[in-house]
Motif scaffolding. Structure first.
Motif, PDB file in Angstrom:
ATOM      1  N   GLY A 496       0.810  -1.215   0.000  1.00 50.06           N
ATOM      2  CA  GLY A 496       0.000   0.000   0.000  1.00 50.06           C
ATOM      3  C   GLY A 496       0.838   1.257   0.000  1.00 50.06           C
ATOM      4  O   GLY A 496       2.050   1.210   0.239  1.00 50.06           O
ATOM      5  N   LYS A 497       0.161   2.415  -0.254  1.00 51.09           N
ATOM      6  CA  LYS A 497       0.821   3.725  -0.205  1.00 51.09           C
ATOM      7  C   LYS A 497      -0.018   4.667   0.646  1.00 51.09           C
ATOM      8  O   LYS A 497      -1.238   4.646   0.585  1.00 51.09           O
ATOM      9  N   LEU A 498       0.692   5.493   1.441  1.00 52.24           N
ATOM     10  CA  LEU A 498       0.034   6.472   2.299  1.00 52.24           C
ATOM     11  C   LEU A 498       0.615   7.853   2.006  1.00 52.24           C
ATOM     12  O   LEU A 498       1.794   7.963   1.654  1.00 52.24           O
ATOM     13  N   ILE A 530       9.335   8.357   1.736  1.00 55.05           N
ATOM     14  CA  ILE A 530       9.850   8.952   0.496  1.00 55.05           C
ATOM     15  C   ILE A 530       9.445  10.429   0.431  1.00 55.05           C
ATOM     16  O   ILE A 530       8.283  10.787   0.666  1.00 55.05           O
ATOM     17  N   ARG A 531      10.419  11.276   0.085  1.00 52.33           N
ATOM     18  CA  ARG A 531      10.161  12.708  -0.061  1.00 52.33           C
ATOM     19  C   ARG A 531      10.830  13.187  -1.352  1.00 52.33           C
ATOM     20  O   ARG A 531      12.038  12.971  -1.535  1.00 52.33           O
ATOM     21  N   GLU A 538      14.044   3.753   6.131  1.00 52.64           N
ATOM     22  CA  GLU A 538      13.421   2.445   5.978  1.00 52.64           C
ATOM     23  C   GLU A 538      13.418   1.731   7.315  1.00 52.64           C
ATOM     24  O   GLU A 538      14.473   1.602   7.948  1.00 52.64           O
ATOM     25  N   SER A 539      12.270   1.319   7.761  1.00 53.56           N
ATOM     26  CA  SER A 539      12.157   0.537   9.001  1.00 53.56           C
ATOM     27  C   SER A 539      10.787  -0.131   9.006  1.00 53.56           C
ATOM     28  O   SER A 539      10.390  -0.710   7.989  1.00 53.56           O
ATOM     29  N   ILE A 576       4.525   7.317   2.205  1.00 50.39           N
ATOM     30  CA  ILE A 576       4.967   6.147   2.967  1.00 50.39           C
ATOM     31  C   ILE A 576       4.537   4.893   2.199  1.00 50.39           C
ATOM     32  O   ILE A 576       3.330   4.652   2.021  1.00 50.39           O
ATOM     33  N   GLU A 577       5.514   4.137   1.760  1.00 50.28           N
ATOM     34  CA  GLU A 577       5.216   2.880   1.076  1.00 50.28           C
ATOM     35  C   GLU A 577       5.251   1.739   2.083  1.00 50.28           C
ATOM     36  O   GLU A 577       6.189   1.611   2.874  1.00 50.28           O
TER      37      GLU A 577
END
Length: 582
Positions: A496-498, A530-531, A538-539, A576-577
């Motif tokens: 998903g993506k947020l 991601i920006r 990454e966590s 946010i992936e």
């Protein structure tokens, strides 16, 4: 560091190409425990009876103040070499016959019918587990039979059987046809350059199709007489006995054509067919006499093993005093277990037997215990970062040991490796358990017992011991163990993506208020922040809430609040992936 031996007038020391830890300790006049400690510090695990190569021994000897030199092996005694060609007193001898073929095609049952004994009923799982050597009277002629194992793991034993035989009988089941081990047996027979006879067995079964068998054999360049070739073939049934007499007639005919001869008056030599260590009687070796006559009381040597024959037993277990060419016997009196396939020969006396055996030690393959080879394996494993299964193997017979080790070694792959740190015949002992414990290894026993002290020690040391009497079950279990070692391939799939819409300050961390734009947000899932197209962090998700409730997932189109492990620098518009691991 090793404590150096005080200097002496003569600190020179001759070392052989390989030497046991115990012998090296004796030569250096130090405790074997000290040598073992020094080896452990160097990353080498070796027991008192294990061999180390010259380079390792050289370093230890130097550390103790010696000036070591490599000792060359003595020349082999020329008078003891096997003479090639025929001797003067040649006489007709019994033919040696080997039955070869695929597993469960009826080799032992055919031989059982011929011998009028019930050996087949005693085989574990119906599969021959070792070479048997027997004699039978056929048409007033004594014939020696070798019953070679049919399972593919016993390739080495079957090949050895073909190499010491005069005539090979290829057994093929009429209802099953040519199978993988059938082809393997054909290759062994052809490589040994011995005459072949084909026995098409199980003709009593409804599905028997001998023509199909002959057609499949022709594809392997085995042409029987009725297909235009020169190889004799017989339709037989081990169940009813049909065709057995014809098979025996063919064997006699081929033996007569071969004009087999031997000299019983020359110096004895033979081949070790099988060997084992018996807890009551010591070292036992099944030997096929090839030339000369072996007598009780004779001094013999087989590779690095020597001894004086204390007793000889024939194929029926009866004590005999002498044996001539083509006779299979079991001998007692050797000081160790010789390798199957080793040439055994008579020696003039005990001194010469010892001397000859000593010259063979340097050339004997010590891959089972030589540390240098294990170091190479260990280095390869470390460089490739491959998980490894460490195994210690004990078996009742030398041939079985070779087969088990060969099967285990074949199971290694690019994803996992198997390392056999020690292999030997005999019972599983406390020494084996100590070595397995130090190496974090598994002990495998094949047709061998566990000594009471070893069993208790294994429980205390948390060492696993697995015992088997069927080799394919052993192989299956090791395969499963290897699969258990292999690290699963991890694939991250985008779940998903947020989009970060708002940031909230909390006591311990900032909370990102997000809208799920694609797929799902999952509790504890891996994420990437991601920006402007660049990955910042990454966590994984620490907490995931929908309104005031902690939830396992939030679906597309819904809002949520989340915290991410090790990250607080959110900005509105961040993506946010969320990933799902498969």
């Amino acid at each position: 560091m090793a404590e150096k031996k005080p200097p002496s007038d003569d600190a020179s020391l001759q070392l052989p190409p390989t030497i046991t830890v115990g012998d090296l300790a004796e030569n250096l006049d130090v405790s074997p425990v000290e040598i073992i400690k020094q080896l452990m510090r160097a990353g080498i695990m070796a027991g008192i009876n294990q061999s180390i190569d010259y380079e390792v021994a050289y370093g230890l000897a130097k550390a103790y103040g010696f000036d070591p030199e490599e000792k060359t092996a003595e020349e082999k005694i020329s008078a003891l070499k096997l003479e090639e060609g025929k001797t003067e007193n040649q006489e007709p001898r019994s033919p040696v016959i080997a039955f070869l073929g695929h597993v469960d095609h009826g080799k032992t049952s055919l031989l059982d019918y011929i011998r009028k004994s019930r050996v087949a009923m005693g085989e574990v799982g119906g599969i021959t587990q070792r070479i048997g050597a027997y004699q039978a009277n056929i048409a007033d002629q004594i014939v020696t039979f070798l019953d070679t194992p049919g399972h593919e793991a016993f390739t080495a034993l079957r090949a050895r059987g073909a190499q010491v035989t005069d005539i090979a009988v290829l057994v093929v089941a009429a209802d099953d046809g040519v199978m993988p081990q059938t082809i393997e047996a054909i290759n062994h027979i052809q490589a040994a350059n011995v005459p072949m006879i084909v026995a098409i067995n199980k003709m009593d079964l409804p599905g028997a199709d001998p023509d199909r068998v002959k057609n499949e054999l022709s594809r392997q360049n085995v042409l029987v007489e009725d297909w235009g070739g020169e190889i004799l073939s017989t339709h037989v049934s081990a169940e009813t006995g049909d065709g057995i007499d014809t098979l025996l007639e063919n064997i006699s005919l081929v033996a007569e054509i071969e004009e087999l001869q031997g000299d019983a008056s020359t110096t004895f030599s033979g081949v070790v067919i099988e060997s084992k260590l018996d807890s009551n009687r010591g070292s036992l070796a099944t030997v096929l006499v090839q030339s000369g006559t072996l007598q009780v009381g004779s001094h013999v040597a087989a590779g690095p093993v020597w001894g004086r024959i204390r007793a000889m037993l024939d194929h029926q277990g009866e004590r005999i005093k002498q044996a001539g060419p083509s006779v299979p016997i079991e001998i007692l009196g050797l000081n160790g277990v010789p390798d199957a396939g080793e040439i055994i020969r008579a020696m003039p006396n005990e001194r010469e037997a010892k001397r000859f055996a000593e010259t063979q030690k340097d050339s004997t393959d010590t891959s089972n215990t030589t540390v240098s080879l294990l170091d190479q394996i260990s280095t390869q494993v470390q460089q490739g970062e491959i998980p490894e299964l460490v195994v210690l193997v004990k078996a009742d017979l030398q041939g079985s040991l070779e087969a088990v080790c060969g099967s285990i070694e074949k199971l290694g792959s690019d994803s996992a490796s198997v390392m056999i740190i020690h292999s030997a015949t005999g019972n599983i002992s406390e020494s084996d358990v100590f070595l397995a414990s130090a190496s974090k290894g598994l002990i495998i026993g094949f047709n061998t017992r566990i000594e009471p002290g070893a069993k208790r020690l294994a429980e205390n040391e948390n060492v696993e011991i697995r015992s088997y009497d069927i080799i394919y079950r052993l192989i299956e279990d090791i395969e499963e163990a290897i699969h258990g070692l292999i690290t699963p391939t991890v694939n991250k799939v985008l779940a998903g993506k947020l989009e970060v819409r708002q940031i909230f300050d909390a006591r311990r961390a900032k909370i990102a208020g997000c809208l799920v734009t694609e797929g799902q947000a999952l509790q504890s899932a891996d994420v990437s922040v991601i920006r402007n197209g660049q990955t910042l962090h990454e966590s994984s998700i620490l907490t995931l809430r929908h309104f005031q409730d902690n939830v396992p997932q939030v679906n597309s189109g819904q809002e949520c609040g989340l915290t991410i492990d090790g990250f607080n620098e959110y900005e509105e518009g961040d993506i946010i992936e969320v990933y799902r691991v498969e």
